[in-house]
Design an enzyme around this catalytic site. Structure first.
Site, PDB file in Angstrom:
ATOM      1  N   ALA A  65       0.992  -1.228  -0.098  1.00  0.00           N
ATOM      2  CA  ALA A  65      -0.153   0.367  -0.030  1.00  0.00           C
ATOM      3  C   ALA A  65       1.163   1.030  -0.066  1.00  0.00           C
ATOM      4  O   ALA A  65       1.847   1.065   0.564  1.00  0.00           O
ATOM      5  CB  ALA A  65      -0.729   0.239   1.208  1.00  0.00           C
ATOM      6  N   GLY A 110       0.646  -4.724   0.546  1.00  0.00           N
ATOM      7  CA  GLY A 110      -0.537  -5.354   0.062  1.00  0.00           C
ATOM      8  C   GLY A 110      -0.349  -5.306  -1.742  1.00  0.00           C
ATOM      9  O   GLY A 110      -1.011  -6.480  -1.852  1.00  0.00           O
ATOM     10  N   GLU A 113      -0.247  -9.063  -0.276  1.00  0.00           N
ATOM     11  CA  GLU A 113      -1.857  -9.405  -0.458  1.00  0.00           C
ATOM     12  C   GLU A 113      -2.519  -9.389  -1.450  1.00  0.00           C
ATOM     13  O   GLU A 113      -4.667 -10.624  -1.623  1.00  0.00           O
ATOM     14  CB  GLU A 113      -2.681  -8.062   1.065  1.00  0.00           C
ATOM     15  CG  GLU A 113      -2.147  -8.521   2.232  1.00  0.00           C
ATOM     16  CD  GLU A 113      -2.228  -7.490   3.413  1.00  0.00           C
ATOM     17  OE1 GLU A 113      -1.948  -6.625   2.650  1.00  0.00           O
ATOM     18  OE2 GLU A 113      -3.283  -7.467   4.086  1.00  0.00           O
ATOM     19  N   GLU A 133       4.474  -5.091   6.815  1.00  0.00           N
ATOM     20  CA  GLU A 133       4.145  -3.797   7.872  1.00  0.00           C
ATOM     21  C   GLU A 133       4.127  -3.780   9.639  1.00  0.00           C
ATOM     22  O   GLU A 133       4.650  -2.552   9.716  1.00  0.00           O
ATOM     23  CB  GLU A 133       2.509  -4.361   8.045  1.00  0.00           C
ATOM     24  CG  GLU A 133       1.830  -3.699   6.465  1.00  0.00           C
ATOM     25  CD  GLU A 133       2.535  -5.101   5.668  1.00  0.00           C
ATOM     26  OE1 GLU A 133       2.803  -6.476   5.822  1.00  0.00           O
ATOM     27  OE2 GLU A 133       0.643  -5.232   4.923  1.00  0.00           O
TER      28      GLU A 133
END
Ligand code: CAA
Length: 259
Positions: A65, A110, A113, A133
């Site tokens: 992200a 992300g 993910e 993260e």
């Protein structure tokens, strides 16, 4: 539909979605998530598309992200701002067709993910996976704490999530995070080969097989077996079931119509 952060190419029934923010290693901001959600809906409904490939190109898959977009979020912003990623990933996961992640370089946070909502993952030998993260003072917030343990088991998932360390493609293969590792210069070709192999099967059977697996994983075994039986029985109402079995008996390849 026109997109700004992704490229979409459809050829011979295979749609390829390429993340296209190379200047930030394909970091996923709100616009990328919105466009990924929209394209998932579009490709899911397009009868000319039989399989979908999601890639970041030949250098990087996605470095996670967009940290610059997240850095100053309040808790309320984070709660509301998380919705585009959840919408996108849920819409990709429920595309009723095979979806393949084709991964070169970093697939982090992300980005990692995103690969988890695809049905199958093919990695170049250059790929590196991680959920870093924890090093940013947060935890994976786009399904990583839920989908990763379901795929590779809680112990290995905890090691990756607690440490934030990266693993290479061979280790990802060893722990079951990816299905296959190929030389980087063959990634595109090998991914297309797999997509075409899936696309040659009957579209209704593929759709119901995907549903039986994904829905079944949310049920207990007995309910899952019953759901599988409904999907199995339904396929006897299709043209493709008649054709598939007739072709076997007549010793010729089947000509599936997706009906
Ligand atoms: N967000 C925003 N920008 C990013 C980014 C990210 N996740 N990852 C890389 N970039 C940017 C860098 O800021 C840099 O931009 P500038 O040139 O303007 O400085 C550019 O991309 C190139 O990156 P680097 O110079 O850092 O490249 P590198 O080769 O030295 O390092 C890397 C590569 C190890 C991937 C490093 O960029 C990195 O650690 N990136 C962050 C990885 C990360 O922590 N991801 C998790 C994000 S949080 C998340 O994903 C939450 C969630 O669950 C949804």
């Amino acid at each position: 539909m026109a997109y700004e952060t992704i490229l979409v190419d459809i050829a011979d029934g295979i749609a390829t979605v390429t993340l296209n923010r190379p200047e930030v290693l394909n970091a996923l901001n709100g616009q990328v998530f919105n466009e990924l959600g929209d394209v998932a809906l579009e490709l899911g409904a397009d009868p000319s598309v039989q399989a979908v490939i999601i890639t970041g190109g030949d250098k990087v898959f996605a470095a996670g992200a967009d940290i610059k977009q997240m850095a100053n979020l309040s808790a309320v912003d984070a709660a509301i701002g998380g919705r585009p990623s959840h919408r996108a990933f849920s819409l990709i996961e429920t595309i009723p067709k095979p979806v393949i992640a084709s991964i070169a370089g970093f697939a982090l946070g992300g980005g990692c993910e995103l690969t988890l909502v695809c049905d199958v993952r093919i990695a170049a030998d250059s790929a590196q996976f991680g959920l870093p993260e924890i090093k940013l003072g947060i935890l994976p917030g786009a399904g990583g704490t839920q989908r990763l343990p379901r795929l590779i088991g809680a112990g290995k998932a905890k090691e990756l999530i607690f440490s934030g360390d990266f693993i290479n493609a061979d280790e990802a293969l060893r722990v079951g995070l990816v299905n296959k590792v190929v030389p980087a210069d063959q990634l595109r070709e090998e991914t297309l080969k797999m997509a075409k192999r899936f696309a040659a099967r009957g579209a209704v059977a593929l759709r119901l097989a995907k549903s039986a697996i994904d829905e079944g994983l949310r049920m207990d075994l007995e309910a899952g077996i019953q759901y599988e039986h409904k999907c199995f029985s339904l396929l006897f109402a299709t043209v493709d079931q008649k054709e598939g079995m007739r072709a076997f008996i007549e010793k010729r390849p089947p000509d599936f119509k997706g009906q």
